[in-house]
Design an enzyme around this catalytic site. Structure first.
Site, PDB file in Angstrom:
ATOM      1  N   GLU A 286      38.272  51.884  59.594  1.00 18.58           N
ATOM      2  CA  GLU A 286      38.710  50.490  59.409  1.00 18.58           C
ATOM      3  C   GLU A 286      38.116  49.621  60.515  1.00 18.58           C
ATOM      4  O   GLU A 286      37.677  48.489  60.262  1.00 18.58           O
ATOM      5  CB  GLU A 286      40.235  50.384  59.397  1.00 18.58           C
ATOM      6  N   TRP A 289      34.831  48.826  59.311  1.00 18.84           N
ATOM      7  CA  TRP A 289      34.697  47.696  58.369  1.00 18.84           C
ATOM      8  C   TRP A 289      34.582  46.376  59.145  1.00 18.84           C
ATOM      9  O   TRP A 289      33.896  45.449  58.737  1.00 18.84           O
ATOM     10  CB  TRP A 289      35.881  47.651  57.397  1.00 18.84           C
ATOM     11  N   TRP A 317      34.229  28.468  37.490  1.00 20.28           N
ATOM     12  CA  TRP A 317      35.589  28.606  37.997  1.00 20.28           C
ATOM     13  C   TRP A 317      36.504  27.569  37.357  1.00 20.28           C
ATOM     14  O   TRP A 317      36.030  26.507  36.932  1.00 20.28           O
ATOM     15  CB  TRP A 317      35.617  28.432  39.512  1.00 20.28           C
ATOM     16  N   ASN A 352      47.074  44.546  54.396  1.00 16.20           N
ATOM     17  CA  ASN A 352      45.752  44.610  53.762  1.00 16.20           C
ATOM     18  C   ASN A 352      45.806  44.853  52.252  1.00 16.20           C
ATOM     19  O   ASN A 352      45.103  44.194  51.487  1.00 16.20           O
ATOM     20  CB  ASN A 352      44.912  45.700  54.437  1.00 16.20           C
ATOM     21  N   TRP A 370      36.805  31.940  44.824  1.00 16.09           N
ATOM     22  CA  TRP A 370      37.231  32.711  46.002  1.00 16.09           C
ATOM     23  C   TRP A 370      37.170  31.869  47.276  1.00 16.09           C
ATOM     24  O   TRP A 370      37.906  32.104  48.224  1.00 16.09           O
ATOM     25  CB  TRP A 370      36.408  33.996  46.157  1.00 16.09           C
ATOM     26  N   TRP A 393      36.898  38.460  51.227  1.00 11.35           N
ATOM     27  CA  TRP A 393      37.047  37.654  50.004  1.00 11.35           C
ATOM     28  C   TRP A 393      35.910  37.945  49.026  1.00 11.35           C
ATOM     29  O   TRP A 393      36.120  38.082  47.825  1.00 11.35           O
ATOM     30  CB  TRP A 393      37.123  36.153  50.331  1.00 11.35           C
TER      31      TRP A 393
END
Ligand code: FAD
Length: 485
Positions: A286, A289, A317, A352, A370, A393
């Protein structure tokens, strides 16, 4: 003047700590007195303005760092204005011979830093920068072709192959400080008005967080003892305190990833943490990431505004202010989504797994861009981070590097039942549903009138009906996302 009495400047940024702070360490090693500064730059418009929760945290962060420096006989001088001109003025007025800082990785920040470095170099002033906030900096990890990575697993393999991150530096015990030159006017922390007034919406944040270096180490210690054991299995459970909650401490640099890495390893070796190597590996990945997100941001600076995969530009959208507001306020009628959005609203943080579910709901169920969600999180999160927020995102949208496939559409009911099986998380943040039995808490619209009445729920009044039906939304999203193929 460039002798041992001329001051050196330590410019604090997203490294608000004394321990494992390479810029501070190197400045001290010059043996010259230090002028410690923080610049609140609301004039360089290329820099992204901080959100409300970030500003709240920053207030506490600057306060505690100032107090730590004061204990050593110094101060943190806060300056306000355009960074480059402030630094140039300070160097001249203070007869400083050098400036030290730790590096940042967003494009606007880097552009300012590069300009300062080259101007000062022309004048014979040393400007030295260091890595404080990453295990390995973005340009030190590349594919065999020298191209940046786009996929996490090989990136992580390459990072691990570099060996153990450097051991953290201890906090200096003694300092020698220099006054701020008289002609430079610092601002009082209170005059930055970082804390909200009228309304003061930060009560929940104050209850949940203690910004600063001591708060970071307390959170780490707690996590190593009670979260790391079983982290691999429990990290997806928002109803359990299973993750480290270190993200904002890492973002503001109250603690470094090197400190976290080595402390986790030491806790396991000494037996203070009963974690398995699977738990440790999962936790490290993690942190990985986070490293990967910075790698991506460094190589693709406009990630917060531009689809990483431009085939997603074809998507149409929806604009739906009412739905968007229901999402923001936690009034979508899907309990796991609403609990997450209310956790964010109240505490400035969200688990998360629930970030993934709420983001997916906005993008797929509501078909809202987004970028709108990214901006809301940017304003609301205490850990709002240019790299992690944008990359995450885009990961959920499917438009990012190594992203979730576009046809993966979380079912909010199943996500709730799987990761919050007793409904404890929903009960905590949606008290109006607290008396529903576990079997119904993630789908109150399936309850009979009697069951609702027994739990004191009036659907459509005390808690909303779903604002969109799942199967309909899923089909609509699949059709819309088809255009990106
Ligand atoms: P832990 O599970 O204890 O992880 C340890 C650390 O690893 C975290 O503190 C964080 O620094 C890093 N980390 C963990 N997961 C990720 C991840 N997926 N991506 C990058 N780094 C990670 N994280 C932020 O720090 N800032 C953000 O603005 C942010 N926005 C997000 C938006 C969305 C839509 C999603 C899905 C995720 C986002 N994340 C963000 C990533 C992740 O949700 C948080 O880092 C994590 O929940 C923080 O909790 P923790 O410290 O307990 O994490």
């Amino acid at each position: 003047m460039n002798d041992r009495s001329s001051p050196v400047i330590v410019w604090f940024r997203e490294d608000l700590r004394l321990a494992d702070n390479p810029a501070l360490h190197a400045a001290r090693q010059t043996g010259q007195p230090l002028i410690c500064i923080y610049i609140f730059d609301d004039e360089s418009h290329a820099l992204r303005a901080p959100g409300g929760a970030t500003k709240w945290w920053l207030h506490g962060a600057l306060k505690t760092l100032g107090e730590s420096l004061r204990k050593h006989g110094g101060a943190l001088h806060i300056l306000r204005g355009a960074t480059q001109s402030l630094i140039e003025e300070l160097i001249v007025a203070g007869h400083a011979s050098a400036i030290f800082w730790n590096r940042r990785y967003d494009e606007a920040g880097r552009t300012i830093d590069t300009a300062i470095k080259s101007t000062l170099k022309e004048r014979g002033i040393a400007a030295e920068s260091f890595n404080a906030n990453l295990l390995h900096e973005p340009w030190t990890i590349a594919r065999k072709t020298n191209a940046p990575f786009k996929v996490f697993t090989p990136f992580w393999r390459a990072l691990r192959a570099k060996g153990e991150p450097d051991a953290p530096l201890a906090a200096p015990r003694t300092f020698s400080f220099h006054d701020l030159p008289k002609s430079i006017e610092p601002v009082a922390l209170a005059d930055l008005h970082l804390e909200p007034h009228k309304p003061d919406w930060a009560g929940g944040l104050r209850e949940a967080w203690t910004p600063g270096e001591a708060g970071a180490h307390a959170a780490l210690k707690h996590f190593l003892k009670s979260g790391l054991p079983n982290y691999a299995e429990a990290r997806d459970r928002p109803d359990k305190p299973a993750t480290s909650r270190l993200s904002s401490f890492l973002h503001f640099g109250h603690i470094s990833p090197r400190q976290v890495w080595h402390a986790a390893q030491a806790a396991m070796m000494s037996g203070t943490s009963k974690a398995s190597s699977t738990d440790l590996d999962k936790f490290f990945s993690e942190l990985g990431w986070r490293e990967f997100s910075y790698h991506l941001l460094f190589h693709h600076p406009d990630l917060a505004t531009t689809n990483f995969q431009n085939r997603f530009d074809a998507l149409t959208w929806r604009h739906d202010a009412k739905a968007s507001r229901a999402w923001q306020r936690g009034l979508t009628g899907y309990p796991i989504v609403d609990a997450g959005m209310r956790e964010l609203w109240t505490t400035g943080w969200m688990h998360n797994r629930v970030r993934m579910v709420t983001a997916s709901f906005l993008i797929k169920h509501l078909l809202i861009d987004w970028r709108e969600g990214e901006r809301w999180f940017w304003d609301m999160l205490v850990d709002a981070d240019a790299a992690n927020n944008a990359v995450s995102w885009q990961w959920v949208a499917g438009s990012g590097a190594d992203a979730a496939p576009y046809f993966r559409i979380f079912n909010p009911v199943l996500q709730g039942e799987r990761f919050d099986p007793d409904g404890a998380y929903v009960r905590r943040f949606i008290p109006e549903l607290a008396r529903l039995p576990a079997a119904l808490i993630h789908k109150p619209w399936k309850a009979t009138q009697d069951q609702l009445a027994a739990a004191g729920v009036r659907l459509g009044q005390t808690y909303p009906q779903p604002i969109v039906e799942h199967d309909f939304a899923r089909k609509r999203a699949l059709a819309a996302f088809e255009t990106t193929r």
